[in-house]
Motif scaffolding. Structure first.
Motif, PDB file in Angstrom:
ATOM      1  N   GLU A  83      13.709 -31.492 -38.403  1.00  0.00           N
ATOM      2  CA  GLU A  83      12.659 -32.042 -39.269  1.00  0.00           C
ATOM      3  C   GLU A  83      12.594 -31.246 -40.566  1.00  0.00           C
ATOM      4  OE1 GLU A  83      10.596 -34.575 -39.421  1.00  0.00           O
ATOM      5  OE2 GLU A  83      11.134 -35.419 -37.482  1.00  0.00           O
ATOM      6  N   ASN A  84      12.182 -31.899 -41.642  1.00  0.00           N
ATOM      7  CA  ASN A  84      11.953 -31.203 -42.909  1.00  0.00           C
ATOM      8  C   ASN A  84      10.787 -30.243 -42.751  1.00  0.00           C
ATOM      9  OD1 ASN A  84      13.962 -32.652 -44.171  1.00  0.00           O
ATOM     10  ND2 ASN A  84      12.549 -34.133 -45.067  1.00  0.00           N
ATOM     11  N   MET A  99       4.238 -28.057 -44.383  1.00  0.00           N
ATOM     12  CA  MET A  99       4.491 -29.452 -44.012  1.00  0.00           C
ATOM     13  C   MET A  99       5.664 -29.475 -43.039  1.00  0.00           C
ATOM     14  SD  MET A  99       2.777 -31.997 -45.823  1.00  0.00           S
ATOM     15  CE  MET A  99       3.925 -33.327 -45.778  1.00  0.00           C
ATOM     16  N   ASN A 119       6.294 -35.400 -42.045  1.00  0.00           N
ATOM     17  CA  ASN A 119       5.266 -35.937 -42.954  1.00  0.00           C
ATOM     18  C   ASN A 119       3.879 -35.449 -42.586  1.00  0.00           C
ATOM     19  OD1 ASN A 119       7.098 -37.468 -44.474  1.00  0.00           O
ATOM     20  ND2 ASN A 119       7.068 -39.104 -42.960  1.00  0.00           N
ATOM     21  N   THR A 120       3.803 -34.399 -41.775  1.00  0.00           N
ATOM     22  CA  THR A 120       2.527 -33.905 -41.286  1.00  0.00           C
ATOM     23  C   THR A 120       2.142 -32.603 -41.989  1.00  0.00           C
ATOM     24  OG1 THR A 120       2.947 -34.896 -39.123  1.00  0.00           O
ATOM     25  CG2 THR A 120       1.261 -33.191 -39.219  1.00  0.00           C
ATOM     26  N   LEU A 121       0.986 -32.603 -42.628  1.00  0.00           N
ATOM     27  CA  LEU A 121       0.472 -31.393 -43.266  1.00  0.00           C
ATOM     28  C   LEU A 121      -0.152 -30.502 -42.194  1.00  0.00           C
ATOM     29  CD1 LEU A 121      -0.241 -29.687 -45.759  1.00  0.00           C
ATOM     30  CD2 LEU A 121      -2.358 -31.021 -45.919  1.00  0.00           C
ATOM     31  N   ILE A 122       0.371 -29.308 -42.056  1.00  0.00           N
ATOM     32  CA  ILE A 122      -0.157 -28.343 -41.090  1.00  0.00           C
ATOM     33  C   ILE A 122      -1.193 -27.463 -41.768  1.00  0.00           C
ATOM     34  CG2 ILE A 122       0.456 -26.509 -39.469  1.00  0.00           C
ATOM     35  CD1 ILE A 122       1.792 -29.275 -38.882  1.00  0.00           C
ATOM     36  N   SER A 146       8.576 -27.416 -45.123  1.00  0.00           N
ATOM     37  CA  SER A 146       8.367 -26.843 -46.453  1.00  0.00           C
ATOM     38  C   SER A 146       6.994 -26.197 -46.510  1.00  0.00           C
ATOM     39  CB  SER A 146       8.498 -27.917 -47.538  1.00  0.00           C
ATOM     40  OG  SER A 146       7.496 -28.893 -47.382  1.00  0.00           O
ATOM     41  N   GLY A 147       6.809 -25.354 -47.495  1.00  0.00           N
ATOM     42  CA  GLY A 147       5.536 -24.671 -47.680  1.00  0.00           C
ATOM     43  C   GLY A 147       5.624 -23.716 -48.847  1.00  0.00           C
ATOM     44  N   SER A 172       0.274 -24.403 -47.319  1.00  0.00           N
ATOM     45  CA  SER A 172       0.663 -25.808 -47.514  1.00  0.00           C
ATOM     46  C   SER A 172       1.870 -26.188 -46.652  1.00  0.00           C
ATOM     47  CB  SER A 172       0.974 -26.082 -48.988  1.00  0.00           C
ATOM     48  OG  SER A 172      -0.107 -25.699 -49.798  1.00  0.00           O
ATOM     49  N   THR A 230       7.394 -22.058 -53.734  1.00  0.00           N
ATOM     50  CA  THR A 230       7.751 -23.143 -52.824  1.00  0.00           C
ATOM     51  C   THR A 230       9.004 -22.788 -52.036  1.00  0.00           C
ATOM     52  OG1 THR A 230       6.766 -24.793 -54.270  1.00  0.00           O
ATOM     53  CG2 THR A 230       8.384 -25.583 -52.681  1.00  0.00           C
TER      54      THR A 230
END
Length: 137
Positions: free
Chosen positions: A78-79, A46, A49-52, A81-82, A44, A88
């Motif tokens: 850039e933010n 991210m 705002n782009t889901l990779i 997260s995953g 998951s 998380t």
């Protein structure tokens, strides 16, 4: 060439030129390729705002288009997260100031995704220029 052909040809040339210019502006994007240097697979993922999606351990993405990409003092900001091992991992906010922040909308970069353990013992993710260390490493 007849007068009618010139009257038709000039507007067509102008319209085609405008169309080409608009297409050029819309395809002008920031492109980035990401390398997973966390030592673990990331689910998951991210970036901004782009889901990779899933990025395997030591894997990399293809180039991904972004409208713009954030930097601070020349470093990616850039933010990110995953999920790593089902937990998380949020973004690492290494700068509080913000006076040197800016965004790019037309360039090509490669970044490493790295992880740290924050002061709360939580895993956090951040970006670094590919095969380079951040200033605190």
């Amino acid at each position: 060439m007849t007068t009618i052909n010139k009257k038709v040809l000039i507007p067509i040339i102008i319209l085609v030129s405008i169309f080409c210019f608009v297409v050029y502006l819309n395809h002008k994007n920031f492109q980035a390729k990401f390398f997973n240097k966390t030592g673990e697979s990331i689910d998951s993922l991210m970036i901004g705002n782009t889901l990779i999606g899933k990025l395997k351990k030591e894997g990399h993405t293809e180039y991904i288009n972004f409208k713009e990409f954030a930097f601070d003092s020349g470093f990616p900001y850039e933010n990110v997260s995953g999920k790593i091992k089902g937990k998380t991992a949020g973004p690492y906010f290494w700068s509080d100031c913000g006076t040197q922040r800016y965004s790019l909308s037309d360039d090509t970069y490669q970044f490493d995704i790295k992880s740290e353990i924050d002061l709360n013992g939580e895993t956090v993710l951040y970006l670094a220029p590919h095969n380079r260390k951040m200033f605190w490493e």
